[in-house]
Design a protein around this motif. Structure first.
Motif, short mmCIF file in Angstrom:
data_model
loop_
_atom_site.label_atom_id
_atom_site.label_comp_id
_atom_site.label_asym_id
_atom_site.label_seq_id
_atom_site.Cartn_x
_atom_site.Cartn_y
_atom_site.Cartn_z
N THR A 1 44.43 97.42 64.99
CA THR A 1 44.79 97.79 63.62
C THR A 1 45.76 98.97 63.64
O THR A 1 46.75 99.00 62.91
N THR B 1 40.32 95.36 57.39
CA THR B 1 40.10 96.42 58.37
C THR B 1 38.63 96.83 58.39
O THR B 1 38.04 97.09 57.34
N ALA C 1 49.11 97.08 62.94
CA ALA C 1 49.15 97.06 61.46
C ALA C 1 49.65 98.39 60.91
O ALA C 1 50.61 98.44 60.15
N SER C 2 49.02 99.50 61.34
CA SER C 2 49.54 100.81 60.95
C SER C 2 50.82 101.10 61.72
O SER C 2 51.71 101.82 61.24
O1 LIG Z 1 46.18 101.82 56.07
C1 LIG Z 1 45.29 100.97 56.10
O2 LIG Z 1 44.09 101.30 56.03
C2 LIG Z 1 45.62 99.51 56.24
C3 LIG Z 1 45.06 98.92 57.52
C4 LIG Z 1 46.22 98.87 58.45
C5 LIG Z 1 47.39 98.98 57.59
N1 LIG Z 1 47.04 99.28 56.38
#
Ligand SMILES: O=C(O)[C@@H]1CCC=N1
Ligand SMILES: NC(=O)C1=CN([C@@H]2O[C@H](COP(=O)(O)OP(=O)(O)OC[C@H]3O[C@@H](n4cnc5c(N)ncnc54)[C@H](O)[C@@H]3O)[C@@H](O)[C@H]2O)C=CC1
Length: 266
Positions: A164, A94, A168-169
């Motif tokens: 992201t 990230t 991802a989140s």
């Molecule tokens: O929380 C985070 O910073 C990492 C990046 C996206 C998911 N987990």
């Protein structure tokens, strides 16, 4: 495919599980600082567990980086002498820009950024991909890997920060909604296990209906909301309490939290 995962923590292990379960490897090197915790993976055929990143890079063609952002710079410095034209570098880190990777390993490398989520472990990740100019020649390889483990979309690198948050989140945001729905179901009389089952499968059905039909969510919601019925009553109450607004504000807060990593190592 000869793949190495550099940094087999939460995400790296999810990727490893997906690759192994989907039979998507010729060899798989898994590295982490203390590999004891993942020793059991060495029992799989053609899977090797080590703390030696250089060895993993030498023995592999596709190198997937899944370390914490502050750890990547030093690792790239350590392995850069081993990189040849066979290597494709895929970073899931990230906030770490392609240009920052190029600053260390040079522009003459195939460099791809990938933003998967932990559902990659069960072959259901939505993964966004971007590459440097040279990496465009290998993006099909990355697409093939991530399509085998879910769905992928090639985007301009400037959209990676948003990807992201959304993907991802995003999986955590959806799970929190499933948990809230489960809690409501318990309050309404189901036992905890049944409540979670109802919440998960209803969520899955909503998603599948939209994916298969291609319809806008509101078009499908219209089919559920009987005039003066219980659904519109519930939806309007949720909106009075700020459901959509709080989700949007949370995602924007998440976006604003992502900083560009400062590459001041070595
Ligand atoms: O929380 C985070 O910073 C990492 C990046 C996206 C998911 N987990
Ligand atoms: N966790 C997630 O769902 C997602 C994470 N990411 C990104 O993936 C990266 C990893 O995240 P997590 O898996 O959550 O972190 P994590 O802390 O669980 O995993 C990092 C792993 O790297 C290992 N490591 C540290 N230094 C190393 C070295 N020198 N050589 C080899 N291994 C080393 C650690 O031992 C650890 O196992 C982060 O940059 C994050 O932004 C991106 C998308 C989703």
């Amino acid at each position: 495919m000869k793949i190495a995962i550099i940094g087999t923590g939460n995400l790296g292990l999810s990727i490893a599980k997906g690759l192994i379960t989907n039979n998507a490897i010729t060899t798989l090197y898994l590295t982490r600082r203390n590999p004891e915790g993942i020793e059991s993976y060495a029992e799989y055929k053609n899977v090797f567990v080590t703390s030696d990143n250089v060895e993993a890079v030498k023995k592999s063609d596709i190198i997937i980086f899944a370390v914490q952002p502050a750890q990547l710079g030093n690792i790239l410095h350590d392995i850069k002498e081993e990189l040849t034209d066979k290597h494709v570098l895929i970073s899931t880190i990230t906030g770490y820009q392609i240009s920052q990777i190029e600053d260390i390993v040079g522009t003459d490398q195939f460099i791809i950024r990938a933003m998967p989520n932990t559902a990659i472990a069960v072959g259901a990740s939505m993964t966004c991909l971007a590459s440097n100019e040279k990496g465009m020649k290998r993006i099909k390889i990355a697409e093939a890997i991530f399509n085998r483990l879910g769905n992928s979309l090639i985007i301009p690198e400037k959209q990676m920060q948003a990807a992201t948050v959304v993907c991802a989140s995003g999986i955590a945001f959806w799970m929190r909604l499933i948990r809230a729905s489960t809690q409501a179901a318990i309050q309404l009389g189901f036992d905890a296990k049944e409540a979670q089952e109802l919440a998960m499968h209803t969520c899955n059905g909503a998603s599948k209906l939209l994916i298969d039909s291609g319809n806008h969510p509101e078009e499908e919601i219209d089919r559920v909301t009987t005039p003066r019925g219980c659904t519109i009553e519930g939806l309007n109450e949720m909106e009075h309490k700020g459901l959509s607004s709080s989700l949007i504000q949370g995602m924007v807060a998440s976006f604003n939290k992502i900083n560009v990593i400062k590459t001041d190592q070595k």
